[in-house]
Write a protein that holds these residues in place. Structure first.
Motif, mmCIF file in Angstrom:
data_model
loop_
_atom_site.group_PDB
_atom_site.id
_atom_site.type_symbol
_atom_site.label_atom_id
_atom_site.label_comp_id
_atom_site.label_asym_id
_atom_site.label_seq_id
_atom_site.Cartn_x
_atom_site.Cartn_y
_atom_site.Cartn_z
ATOM 1 N N HIS A 1 0.855 -1.179 0.000
ATOM 2 C CA HIS A 1 0.000 0.000 0.000
ATOM 3 C C HIS A 1 0.894 1.233 0.000
ATOM 4 O O HIS A 1 1.951 1.253 0.631
ATOM 5 N N GLY B 1 -2.823 -1.102 -2.789
ATOM 6 C CA GLY B 1 -3.784 -0.390 -1.960
ATOM 7 C C GLY B 1 -3.308 1.005 -1.623
ATOM 8 O O GLY B 1 -2.172 1.399 -1.909
ATOM 9 N N TRP B 2 -4.215 1.739 -0.978
ATOM 10 C CA TRP B 2 -3.977 3.140 -0.621
ATOM 11 C C TRP B 2 -4.005 3.296 0.894
ATOM 12 O O TRP B 2 -4.726 2.565 1.587
ATOM 13 N N PRO C 1 -4.974 6.145 3.175
ATOM 14 C CA PRO C 1 -5.511 7.459 3.544
ATOM 15 C C PRO C 1 -5.416 7.710 5.041
ATOM 16 O O PRO C 1 -5.187 6.777 5.826
ATOM 17 N N THR D 1 -13.538 9.971 0.038
ATOM 18 C CA THR D 1 -14.318 9.156 -0.899
ATOM 19 C C THR D 1 -14.096 9.601 -2.333
ATOM 20 O O THR D 1 -13.998 8.758 -3.235
ATOM 21 N N LEU E 1 -10.604 8.404 -3.401
ATOM 22 C CA LEU E 1 -10.606 6.965 -3.669
ATOM 23 C C LEU E 1 -11.291 6.658 -4.994
ATOM 24 O O LEU E 1 -10.833 5.803 -5.765
ATOM 25 N N ARG F 1 -9.517 4.746 -8.201
ATOM 26 C CA ARG F 1 -10.084 3.557 -8.837
ATOM 27 C C ARG F 1 -10.401 3.797 -10.311
ATOM 28 O O ARG F 1 -10.232 2.894 -11.140
ATOM 29 N N VAL G 1 -7.741 -0.662 0.857
ATOM 30 C CA VAL G 1 -7.698 0.605 1.583
ATOM 31 C C VAL G 1 -7.392 0.306 3.048
ATOM 32 O O VAL G 1 -8.126 -0.451 3.694
ATOM 33 N N LEU H 1 -6.949 2.420 6.381
ATOM 34 C CA LEU H 1 -7.194 3.760 6.905
ATOM 35 C C LEU H 1 -6.538 3.962 8.256
ATOM 36 O O LEU H 1 -6.783 3.187 9.184
ATOM 37 N N LEU I 1 -16.242 5.172 4.096
ATOM 38 C CA LEU I 1 -15.149 4.806 3.187
ATOM 39 C C LEU I 1 -15.081 3.305 2.938
ATOM 40 O O LEU I 1 -14.585 2.870 1.900
ATOM 41 N N PRO J 1 -13.121 0.875 4.415
ATOM 42 C CA PRO J 1 -11.756 0.376 4.237
ATOM 43 C C PRO J 1 -11.650 -1.101 4.582
ATOM 44 O O PRO J 1 -12.461 -1.642 5.333
#
Length: 297
Positions: free
Chosen positions: A181, A199-200, A202, A216, A219, A223, A238, A240, A264, A266
């Motif tokens: 991520h 992945g991210w 945040p 949101t 994200l 995507r 995700v 978080l 979100l 996640p």
């Protein structure tokens, strides 16, 4: 919700002998789904660039554990918790050593490693490790290339940024390829997440500093860019991080966590309670309270 917590790697709690092992073991037993580390090499007295939101560096960063050691300790005393980083300043490390470290951690934890990587913001830290800060972006791209090769090929050779790996046998492989991520909100960072990451990472703050639709909408853009790049946008994970400010009450944290996780959605959510505790006992007490409060809704 899969709720996790920061390991006591910063501040007074981090200096407790055996503290990380004790916290990791008891937090998992209490129901923590994941355990996380951050990465801080230096806490300069007069930083070139202060910590975001501060005039200098938070006192908690005066004491900092090595993130890899902390994850290895946690791996040894837990069985189910995801072991993550949010984030490790990946471009401050020698790449071959870094790849071996991550691989060893995944094997030690039986495939529970979630490596969250970033590029850092501190010029002082880059000067300390002898790496040009201006090369952060290209070094991260190079590292992602190396990790892919290291984890999927039986022999590895690589011409990197400032280093070269002669063709070598790399028999140690992760239990499963760790889902890398990436952190960041800038345009280049988000494009890298969309095109290269699994992945991210945040960040949400308590008290809230911006509306939830900032996350949101970001994200959604990631995507969309991933789909445009020929990737499956729904395959992007995700993780978080919820940063709790000093003095924040547990009830406020639990309410905010429940709110943002519901919006979100996640895959992993963890609360960074670094600024709220000064001992392992306090870390454990707050962990238990937050697990109970979130479970009650």
């Amino acid at each position: 919700m899969h709720l996790g917590f920061s390991l006591p790697v910063f501040g007074k709690a981090a200096a407790t002998p055996g503290g990380i092992a004790r916290y990791a073991r008891e937090a998992e037993q209490a129901g923590a789904a994941s355990l996380w580390v951050g990465d801080r090499l230096l806490s300069p007295v007069a930083p070139v660039v202060p910590y975001p939101g501060y005039d200098t560096m938070p006192e908690e960063f005066h004491t900092a554990q090595d993130p890899f050691t902390a994850l290895a300790v946690a791996a040894a005393v837990t069985e189910t918790a995801i072991l993550g980083s949010s984030t490790i300043n990946a471009t401050q490390y020698q790449p071959a050593n870094f790849a071996r470290l991550l691989t060893s951690l995944d094997v030690a934890s039986n495939g529970r490693l979630l490596p969250g990587l970033g590029i850092g913001w501190s010029p002082d830290e880059y000067t300390a490790v002898g790496i040009p800060m201006s090369e952060r972006g290209k070094r991260l791209d190079d590292l992602l290339d190396l990790l892919e090769t290291w984890w999927t090929k039986e022999t590895v050779s690589h011409e990197g940024v400032g280093y070269a790996i002669a063709e070598s046998h790399v028999g140690l492989k992760p239990v499963r390829k760790p889902p890398v991520h990436l952190a960041g909100f800038g345009e280049k960072a988000l494009r890298r997440v969309a095109e290269r990451a699994d992945g991210w990472l945040p960040v949400w703050s308590v008290p809230e500093q911006f509306p939830a639709d900032v996350l949101t909408s970001t994200l959604a853009k990631i995507r969309a860019d991933a789909e445009q790049a020929g990737r499956d946008p729904q395959a992007l994970g995700v993780a978080l991080r919820v940063n709790a400010a000093p003095g924040t009450e547990a009830e406020q944290i639990a309410e905010s966590v429940t709110k943002i996780a519901g919006i979100l959605e996640p895959d992993q959510t963890f609360v960074d309670i670094t600024y709220l505790t000064s001992s392992v006992d306090e870390h454990l007490d707050l962990t238990g309270r937050l697990l109970d409060l979130v479970a009650k809704g």
